[in-house]
Write a protein that holds these residues in place. Structure first.
Motif, PDB file in Angstrom:
ATOM      1  N   GLU A  30       0.829  -1.210   0.000  1.00  0.00           N
ATOM      2  CA  GLU A  30       0.000   0.000   0.000  1.00  0.00           C
ATOM      3  C   GLU A  30       0.861   1.257   0.000  1.00  0.00           C
ATOM      4  OE1 GLU A  30      -3.132   0.100  -0.507  1.00  0.00           O
ATOM      5  OE2 GLU A  30      -3.505  -2.061  -0.367  1.00  0.00           O
ATOM      6  N   ASN A  34       1.120   4.184  -2.871  1.00  0.00           N
ATOM      7  CA  ASN A  34       0.886   5.610  -2.616  1.00  0.00           C
ATOM      8  C   ASN A  34       2.029   6.453  -3.162  1.00  0.00           C
ATOM      9  OD1 ASN A  34      -1.564   5.248  -1.423  1.00  0.00           O
ATOM     10  ND2 ASN A  34      -0.816   5.366   0.689  1.00  0.00           N
ATOM     11  N   LYS A  80      -7.787  10.813  -4.880  1.00  0.00           N
ATOM     12  CA  LYS A  80      -7.633  10.213  -6.210  1.00  0.00           C
ATOM     13  C   LYS A  80      -8.918  10.112  -7.031  1.00  0.00           C
ATOM     14  CE  LYS A  80      -3.613   8.111  -4.265  1.00  0.00           C
ATOM     15  NZ  LYS A  80      -2.922   6.929  -3.758  1.00  0.00           N
ATOM     16  N   GLY A  94      -4.243   3.477  -6.122  1.00  0.00           N
ATOM     17  CA  GLY A  94      -5.185   3.572  -5.001  1.00  0.00           C
ATOM     18  C   GLY A  94      -6.404   4.378  -5.401  1.00  0.00           C
ATOM     19  N   ALA A  99      -6.332   2.687   2.869  1.00  0.00           N
ATOM     20  CA  ALA A  99      -5.095   1.967   3.206  1.00  0.00           C
ATOM     21  C   ALA A  99      -4.423   2.571   4.435  1.00  0.00           C
ATOM     22  CB  ALA A  99      -4.149   1.971   2.016  1.00  0.00           C
TER      23      ALA A  99
HETATM   24 MG   LIG Z   1      -3.263   4.106  -1.236  1.00  0.00          MG
END
Ligand SMILES: [Mg+2]
Ligand SMILES: Nc1ncnc2c1ncn2[C@@H]1O[C@H](COP(=O)(O)OP(=O)(O)OP(=O)(O)O)[C@@H](O)[C@H]1O
Length: 581
Positions: A30, A34, A80, A94, A99
């Motif tokens: 994760e 990112n 996002k 993501g 997360a």
């Molecule tokens: Mg993420």
């Protein structure tokens, strides 16, 4: 039963964490995603005790504004996507905004970040989901996330963690996937303060070589196929590099690592004819597709995806890979299509790999593998033989196993049985595909003792046997006679062939024999039909086999995935004997 109540946020996050953060490696995945989403060009990972004690990911990406730091740790908070429409065409790794919240709920987390325009960085800390106010911090640019003591507040979960070495191995695998997914990004990995990986930004081919090793690069083919909507590119290992496990299989959809059933099936099919069924191919392949044509929101860790037009993707992946793998000797330069020989040729392939981009045109390879300049006196074939076929002309038979031949590059060594088996197999398959399996009636039928069940099978499935090119009839309660066999197999032991076919029909049923079992059955028949070791072949017979190999698709691999021939160039031989050094 007690009354229904809404769960507290921390518990909600801890429940979510169980799905998203299964172990340190999933937290690492994760954090790496990112950093990649933030446009980082450099990502540094540091682990202590397999990531259980400490897991830090630092990047030089876009950073997070001071006022957004707390939000970054909140559940369902993301920069996002904003609408359903965004979700349906999401291009970032993501998009769920859960997360960091999940990781924070089960660890002691520190998030420090600095946007380029900020005077200094800010940092926010959280212990088991309880967040402290932010404070100034030192960081030149980008974001650094530190995760300590994973599962310190959920002991039941912590018990499931394995040894430090195992957790590190999982982390390293996640690291490799990320590194393969984006060759243009530099990555480093430290474990217990020791450097494990240092990968500078590079081109895709060099990255694949760096992560999977020279051995893989030396025995793999380039793939680069494009249709109107799809592109598949990367490197696919030849059977010589196949493995007992699936550990060297990397497939990315729009740079996201996935393990997708549909794709796996298409890849498996493409390898079907050249790889033994209990061996697994190695590959690093990238599928590029319009983000709107693939749903990435189907699995908690996003490892599975769903394609809008699954059939089209399956077909495209299969055909693209099949084409790359089945390059026939006739179309391609011999050295390129041949598996690499164990002594000399890896250097060649390594050289090719080092200098060439994945998308280099074939002509470029041709120049690389072209005949090295040699003095006239070394011209291997006499002037009368103007047109030298790719596999050359036979010189001799070695130990009743190998054919030695000479072509314009040097020496060709052919495994006689494997090569013949390959040729037979392709012939049988083509005949069956086109419904033209010619039968060879036997002058004297071959009778053999058979079990009652075999006799019954032969009686019941006459039509199917006929389609396969056989005529087998009962001549008693325990005896069968083979009256005809496929022309291709006319020199094989007819009783052996008949037994093999009947066994298959008996064990798997007529319909499966002609569908999923078909190619395996044909491979068995081809093996029975191919010349056995120690049979002395005349030069004419050897040349005939070489010509048939050239005309056969995938002649460089036998049905069991073993290579059928090797090329030793004069330069290879010179190297072996250190000539001219
Ligand atoms: Mg993420
Ligand atoms: N390394 C980073 N650099 C810049 N921004 C980051 C970084 N890590 C997280 N963020 C910001 O924090 C937000 C929350 O991150 P988080 O990983 O929780 O959710 P996400 O990435 O949006 O979605 P997902 O849960 O699917 O990963 C991101 O949307 C992003 O704005």
């Amino acid at each position: 039963m007690s009354a229904i109540r809404v769960l507290p946020d921390l518990l909600i996050n801890q429940i979510a964490a169980a799905e998203v953060v299964e172990r340190p490696a999933s937290a690492l995945k994760e954090l790496l995603e990112n950093s990649l989403d933030a446009g980082a060009g450099e990502i540094a990972v540091q682990l202590q005790q397999g990531g259980i004690k400490l897991l830090t990911v630092s990047d030089n990406g876009s950073g997070i504004a001071k006022e957004d730091l707390a939000l970054a740790l909140a559940r369902h908070a993301t920069s996002k996507i904003a609408t359903l429409d965004d979700l349906e065409r999401v291009a970032s790794l993501g998009f769920r905004g859960e997360a960091l919240a999940s990781i924070a709920a089960v660890s002691r987390l520190a998030l420090a970040s600095r946007k380029v325009e900020d005077k200094h960085a800010w940092k926010i800390e959280s212990a088991g989901g309880v967040t402290a106010p932010d404070e100034p911090a030192a960081l030149s640019r980008g974001t650094s996330v530190e995760v300590r003591d994973l599962y310190f507040n959920t002991p039941a979960r912590r018990k499931f963690l394995k040894t430090e070495a195992t957790e590190f191995a999982h982390c390293e695998e996640v690291f490799k996937r990320a590194a393969l997914s984006r060759a243009d990004v530099g990555f480093t990995l430290q474990h217990n303060s020791r450097a494990q990986w240092r990968l500078a930004a590079q081109d895709a081919q060099n990255r694949i070589r760096a992560v999977l090793g020279d051995d893989f690069a030396a025995v793999s083919v380039m793939v680069d196929e494009q249709s109107a909507a799809l592109r598949l590119w990367g490197m696919a290992g030849l059977p010589a590099y196949s493995r007992g496990t699936r550990d060297a299989q990397y497939f990315f959809v729009n740079h996201r690592f996935v393990r997708d059933k549909l794709v796996t099936h298409a890849l498996r099919e493409a390898y079907h004819d050249i790889l033994h069924h209990d061996r697994h191919p190695a590959f690093v392949l990238f599928l590029e597709i319009d983000p709107a044509a693939v749903d990435v929101n189907v699995h908690p860790t996003k490892i599975e995806v769903r394609f809008r037009d699954a059939r089209a993707v399956h077909q495209f992946v299969f055909h693209a890979l099949n084409k790359a793998l089945s390059a026939s000797v006739v179309e391609h330069d011999a050295s390129r299509a041949a598996p690499v020989n164990p002594f000399v040729a890896p250097a060649y392939a390594a050289q090719a790999g080092m200098n060439l981009g994945v998308a280099q045109p074939a002509s470029f390879y041709e120049t690389l593998f072209a005949n090295p300049a040699r003095p006239q006196t070394r011209t291997p074939l006499n002037d009368a033989q103007q047109e030298i076929p790719p596999l050359g002309f036979a010189l001799a038979q070695l130990q009743g196993i190998y054919i030695l031949a000479q072509n314009d590059k040097g020496l060709v060594i052919v495994d006689m049985h494997a090569a013949h088996e390959r040729v037979m197999y392709e012939k049988l398959k083509n005949a069956l595909d086109s419904g033209t399996t010619a039968m060879q009636p036997l002058l004297i039928p071959v009778t053999f003792n058979a079990e009652k069940l075999d006799v019954a099978t032969a009686e019941e499935h006459g039509a199917l046997l006929c389609e396969l090119g056989f005529e087998i009839a009962p001549v008693g309660p325990n005896a069968l006679a083979v009256r005809a066999v496929p022309v291709t197999l006319k020199d094989a032991d007819a009783a052996d062939l008949a037994r093999a076919v009947l066994k298959d029909i008996r064990e798997f049923g007529a319909s499966r024999t002609l569908t999923e079992r078909r190619n395996e059955l044909l491979a068995t028949l081809a093996c029975h039909g191919a010349v056995c070791a120690n049979r002395i072949l005349s030069v004419n017979e050897m040349n005939a086999l070489l010509r048939e190999m050239e005309a056969t698709e995938r002649a460089s691999q036998c049905n069991h995935g073993r290579p059928t021939w090797y090329q030793f160039s004069i330069a290879d031989l010179d190297k072996l004997f250190m000539r001219g050094q």
